[in-house]
Design a protein around this motif. Sequence first.
Motif, short mmCIF file in Angstrom:
data_model
loop_
_atom_site.label_atom_id
_atom_site.label_comp_id
_atom_site.label_asym_id
_atom_site.label_seq_id
_atom_site.Cartn_x
_atom_site.Cartn_y
_atom_site.Cartn_z
N UNK A 10 2.24 7.99 -8.24
CA UNK A 10 1.41 9.03 -8.81
C UNK A 10 0.06 9.19 -8.12
N UNK A 11 -0.38 8.13 -7.40
CA UNK A 11 -1.63 8.19 -6.64
C UNK A 11 -1.58 7.12 -5.56
N UNK A 12 -2.50 7.21 -4.61
CA UNK A 12 -2.56 6.23 -3.52
C UNK A 12 -3.17 4.92 -4.03
N UNK A 13 -2.74 3.82 -3.42
CA UNK A 13 -3.31 2.52 -3.81
C UNK A 13 -2.40 1.37 -3.43
N UNK A 14 -2.71 0.18 -3.95
CA UNK A 14 -1.90 -1.01 -3.71
C UNK A 14 -1.37 -1.53 -5.02
N UNK B 69 0.86 -1.18 0.00
CA UNK B 69 0.00 0.00 0.00
C UNK B 69 0.90 1.24 0.00
N UNK B 70 0.58 2.18 -0.89
CA UNK B 70 1.34 3.43 -0.96
C UNK B 70 0.37 4.60 -0.99
N UNK B 71 0.87 5.73 -0.55
CA UNK B 71 0.11 6.98 -0.66
C UNK B 71 0.71 7.80 -1.80
N UNK B 72 -0.09 8.67 -2.37
CA UNK B 72 0.39 9.54 -3.44
C UNK B 72 1.62 10.32 -2.96
N UNK B 73 2.66 10.27 -3.78
CA UNK B 73 3.90 10.98 -3.45
C UNK B 73 4.92 10.16 -2.70
N UNK B 74 4.55 8.95 -2.23
CA UNK B 74 5.52 8.10 -1.54
C UNK B 74 6.62 7.68 -2.51
N UNK B 75 7.86 7.60 -2.04
CA UNK B 75 8.93 7.15 -2.92
C UNK B 75 8.78 5.67 -3.23
N UNK B 76 9.00 5.31 -4.49
CA UNK B 76 8.93 3.90 -4.92
C UNK B 76 10.34 3.35 -5.13
N UNK B 77 11.16 4.09 -5.90
CA UNK B 77 12.54 3.67 -6.14
C UNK B 77 13.45 4.91 -6.15
N UNK B 78 14.72 4.66 -5.92
CA UNK B 78 15.72 5.72 -6.02
C UNK B 78 16.76 5.27 -7.03
N UNK B 79 17.02 6.17 -8.00
CA UNK B 79 18.04 5.89 -9.00
C UNK B 79 19.40 6.40 -8.53
#
Length: 166
Positions: A162-166, A33-43
Amino acid sequence: LQATGSLVPDQMAQVTPIVGGRVMQTFVERGARVREGDPLIRLRDTDYRTNAAAAQASVAQARARLGLEAGAFRPENMPEVRAAGANAEAASDALRRAQTLVGRGSMSDAEYQRVVAQATAAEAQHRAAINGARAAYYQYQQAREMASQAARNVADSVVRAPFSGE
């Protein structure tokens, strides 16, 4: 009653980075589960940070050259322009005196032509100094834009939800 079908999510996105690079860290796992704006990956952002620091240094150097710490940019406040203006003013005064002397017959035509050439050259140097100051200001603006782009690249090296969700 039996039915077959497919579940379709309300929102779905193919998330890709804006800038290129190697993935150095992942912050979420599939299905998390993530919220909008949460970091997913770092390059890998080493090059982006280096470019950003160099761009900031270029901005600081251009600001110092233009003397912007003292206020808004005005070409006539730059030392090179003031010096060229003073030279042009002195040459103009010499030309006025020479015109008086040549009118009285106290100066040779060759000497008068030399004074005219010096006054013309001094005025051209003054205009060139003003143009050089303006060009330096445009270089400063370009350096600011490059610094802004470099900072965006650093920020874009972290891909966010980009948006909240799973």
